[in-house]
Design an enzyme around this catalytic site. Sequence first.
Site, short mmCIF file in Angstrom:
data_model
loop_
_atom_site.label_atom_id
_atom_site.label_comp_id
_atom_site.label_asym_id
_atom_site.label_seq_id
_atom_site.Cartn_x
_atom_site.Cartn_y
_atom_site.Cartn_z
N ASP A 69 0.88 -1.16 0.00
CA ASP A 69 0.00 0.00 0.00
C ASP A 69 0.92 1.21 0.00
O ASP A 69 1.89 1.27 0.77
CB ASP A 69 -0.95 0.02 1.19
CG ASP A 69 -2.10 0.99 0.95
OD1 ASP A 69 -2.49 1.17 -0.23
OD2 ASP A 69 -2.60 1.61 1.90
N ASP A 172 3.15 11.04 -10.13
CA ASP A 172 4.53 11.28 -10.60
C ASP A 172 4.72 12.62 -11.33
O ASP A 172 5.73 13.29 -11.11
CB ASP A 172 5.01 10.14 -11.51
CG ASP A 172 5.42 8.90 -10.70
OD1 ASP A 172 5.64 9.04 -9.48
OD2 ASP A 172 5.53 7.83 -11.29
P1 IMP Z 1 -2.34 1.67 -3.85
O1 IMP Z 1 -1.08 1.40 -3.13
O2 IMP Z 1 -2.59 0.69 -4.96
O3 IMP Z 1 -3.51 1.86 -2.94
O4 IMP Z 1 -2.16 3.03 -4.65
C1 IMP Z 1 -2.06 4.23 -4.04
C2 IMP Z 1 -2.09 5.40 -4.97
O5 IMP Z 1 -1.00 6.22 -4.55
C3 IMP Z 1 -1.88 5.17 -6.46
O6 IMP Z 1 -3.08 4.96 -7.13
C4 IMP Z 1 -1.23 6.47 -6.88
O7 IMP Z 1 -2.21 7.45 -7.07
C5 IMP Z 1 -0.41 6.83 -5.65
N1 IMP Z 1 0.98 6.33 -5.79
C6 IMP Z 1 1.54 5.27 -5.15
N2 IMP Z 1 2.80 5.08 -5.56
C7 IMP Z 1 3.03 6.03 -6.48
C8 IMP Z 1 4.15 6.33 -7.29
O8 IMP Z 1 5.20 5.65 -7.28
N3 IMP Z 1 4.01 7.38 -8.10
C9 IMP Z 1 2.88 8.14 -8.17
N4 IMP Z 1 1.80 7.88 -7.47
C10 IMP Z 1 1.87 6.83 -6.62
#
Ligand code: IMP
Length: 214
Positions: A69, A172
């Site tokens: 997460d 990003d």
């Molecule tokens: P999850 O971990 O799948 O719940 O995703 C969390 C959200 O955080 C993603 O949909 C992105 O919007 C954001 N996020 C997580 N990691 C990154 C990254 O490496 N770059 C940009 N956005 C990120």
Amino acid sequence: MKILIATTNQGKLKEFKRLLKDLDIEVLSLKDMNNTFEVEEDRPTFIENAIKKAKEYGDFYKLPVIAEDAGLEIEALGGFPGVYSARFFALSTFGGEEPVQDNKDRANILKVLRLLENQENRKARFVSNVVFYNPENSTEEEIDKGFGLWSEGYCYGEITTQPYGEEGFGYDPIFKPEGYDKTMAQLTPEEKNKISHRGKAVRKLIKNLSKLLS
Ligand code: IMP
């Protein structure tokens, strides 16, 4: 050994595959399993959501799992979007809803830029919490105690005033890592993995995983 990466996010999956490429394991994704159910990320912390995903997918598919997460924490917004990062655009209770015109990532970006308009403090960090869970030999209690394998990684930086770059995913294009005059979306995948929250968390996890497998 087969390991399932518990994500439907293709940007994330690509980064995981690159980070795990030197290990002697077969990396599977939820797509490879023809997965049709989604685990709701409704816990208040990154680590609890990662454990929940790892356990539910691991127990269902009877495979060792790596689940993550991750999210963006912005100082001037009191740490938001945080665990709401993926669905921030729809979070009516904080900053109102942002209409989705192109895609959800874009709507999330527009909402952050709107909330930070005229804000001088643009400090932010990406957070990644990664969990390895093997349904054959790790219990939830072990993971909770930090006994099962989990790790965290951070990447510090600031939010730009407009999006730049086409690489990566999510936030990003508006995140400029400390020491760079480019956004994360203007870095190559190798450059991003070297400094990213995910890169740091996964490299720590691999060290511990290798000890466990040797
Ligand atoms: P999850 O971990 O799948 O719940 O995703 C969390 C959200 O955080 C993603 O949909 C992105 O919007 C954001 N996020 C997580 N990691 C990154 C990254 O490496 N770059 C940009 N956005 C990120």
